[in-house]
Design a protein around this motif. Structure first.
Motif, short mmCIF file in Angstrom:
data_model
loop_
_atom_site.label_atom_id
_atom_site.label_comp_id
_atom_site.label_asym_id
_atom_site.label_seq_id
_atom_site.Cartn_x
_atom_site.Cartn_y
_atom_site.Cartn_z
N VAL A 1 1.05 -1.00 -0.40
CA VAL A 1 -0.31 -0.37 -0.15
C VAL A 1 0.51 0.87 -0.39
N THR A 2 0.06 2.07 -0.41
CA THR A 2 0.89 3.64 -0.94
C THR A 2 0.19 4.52 -0.55
N GLU A 3 0.23 5.86 0.43
CA GLU A 3 -0.56 6.89 0.44
C GLU A 3 -0.17 8.05 -0.42
N THR A 4 -1.23 8.44 -1.49
CA THR A 4 -1.10 8.43 -2.25
C THR A 4 -2.01 10.46 -1.59
N ALA A 5 -1.06 11.72 -2.79
CA ALA A 5 -1.58 12.89 -2.30
C ALA A 5 -2.42 13.24 -3.32
N HIS A 6 -2.60 12.47 -4.41
CA HIS A 6 -3.74 13.02 -5.36
C HIS A 6 -4.96 12.43 -5.07
N ALA A 7 -6.39 13.43 -6.03
CA ALA A 7 -7.60 12.77 -5.20
C ALA A 7 -7.72 12.24 -6.18
N CYS A 8 -8.71 11.57 -6.06
CA CYS A 8 -10.01 10.39 -6.98
C CYS A 8 -11.34 11.46 -7.15
N HIS A 9 -11.85 11.20 -8.82
CA HIS A 9 -12.49 12.05 -8.94
C HIS A 9 -14.18 11.02 -10.13
N GLY A 10 -13.81 9.81 -9.12
CA GLY A 10 -15.60 9.19 -9.90
C GLY A 10 -16.58 9.41 -10.79
N VAL A 11 -17.18 8.55 -11.66
CA VAL A 11 -17.88 8.71 -11.52
C VAL A 11 -19.14 7.40 -11.47
N ASP A 12 -19.68 7.73 -10.65
CA ASP A 12 -20.58 6.39 -9.79
C ASP A 12 -21.72 6.74 -10.79
N ARG A 13 -22.63 8.67 -11.19
CA ARG A 13 -23.75 8.13 -11.32
C ARG A 13 -24.07 9.16 -12.02
N PRO A 14 -25.01 9.45 -12.78
CA PRO A 14 -24.61 10.32 -14.01
C PRO A 14 -25.06 12.12 -12.99
N GLU A 15 -25.66 12.73 -11.69
CA GLU A 15 -25.36 13.77 -11.22
C GLU A 15 -23.85 13.99 -11.01
N ASP A 16 -22.65 13.03 -11.18
CA ASP A 16 -21.38 13.27 -10.40
C ASP A 16 -20.53 13.98 -11.94
#
Length: 246
Positions: free
Chosen positions: A220-235
């Motif tokens: 496991v590596t800790e990252t400073a980058h953020a995720c911006h995934g698309v789960d639903r149309p409203e995302d």
């Protein structure tokens, strides 16, 4: 420090989705979502190739039209990892090479996250790697936010939808949020395909537990980058804002 083994990215992209059918083909700034993921993953210099793996003729044809390398895979796969394995076999990836499972719903993917994911392969005999970031107690309450417990040497001890580790004294400690980006040495990926779903995997609905229950370490590596995934149309509004800004 040793050099990285040969690394390849594979993007699983299926058409059917209970929350967002046809998600890979959703248009963002004139291009389908899968194109943005492929383009961003390709900016990671450590990856020798990036290939789309789909089960749908519409996605396959759209990829071909845009010049995106693509392979057709079975519609029967239970997980994205199984789809990545089939694609890796079709591509003839060497057993010592590393395969990155690039999430197909991350059109704002930071290439630096892949670099973070691959770091352990250059420093130790890693078989599987993944990422975490730090979150607070309130966010950790959400069972959809998977938590990781990590040893001092970077090995994953457990993943859970529960708020782990349990804080007996009630302090306001931070938690590790698991980011579902994985890299596998090809031989570990093949081993995953040979194993039946494990008891904890089925109970938590977390396929990475199959590795831990069968004695395969996850680094496991800790990252400073953020995720911006698309789960639903409203995302999509948030994604479009980020893409337009960049």
């Amino acid at each position: 420090m040793s050099t990285l083994p040969e690394c390849h990215g594979i993007i699983p992209a299926r058409y059917e989705s209970s929350r967002f059918p046809g998600k890979p083909l959703v248009e963002l700034l004139g291009k389908p979502m899968f194109w943005h993921v492929w383009k961003r993953a390709g900016q990671c210099a450590a990856l020798k190739s990036v290939t789309l793996a789909t089960d749908d003729e519409r996605i396959f044809k759209a990829a071909e039209n845009l010049g995106v390398p693509v392979v057709m895979t079975s519609p029967a796969h239970a997980s994205g990892t199984d789809r990545v394995l089939e694609a890796a076999r079709k591509l003839g990836i060497d057993t010592e090479a590393v395969v990155v499972n690039v999430q197909g719903d991350e059109p704002c993917l930071e290439p630096g996250m892949i670099d973070d994911l691959l770091k352990p392969f250059g420093t130790c005999r890693a078989m599987v790697t993944t990422l975490v970031s730090t979150i607070g107690p309130e966010e950790a309450d959400d069972p959809n936010r998977v938590k990781a417990v990590v040893a001092s040497d970077g090995r994953a001890l457990y993943f859970s939808r529960a708020k782990v580790p349990f804080d007996r004294d009630g302090g306001l400690h931070s938690y590790y949020l698991h980011i579902g980006l994985y890299a596998f040495r090809m031989q570990a990926l093949m081993r995953f395909g040979e194993l039946d779903p494990s008891p904890l995997e089925k109970r938590e609905r977390l396929e990475q537990l199959r590795f831990l229950e069968n004695g395969i370490d996850i680094r496991v590596t800790e990252t400073a980058h953020a995720c911006h995934g698309v789960d639903r149309p409203e995302d999509l509004n948030n994604i479009l804002t980020i893409l337009e800004r960049e």
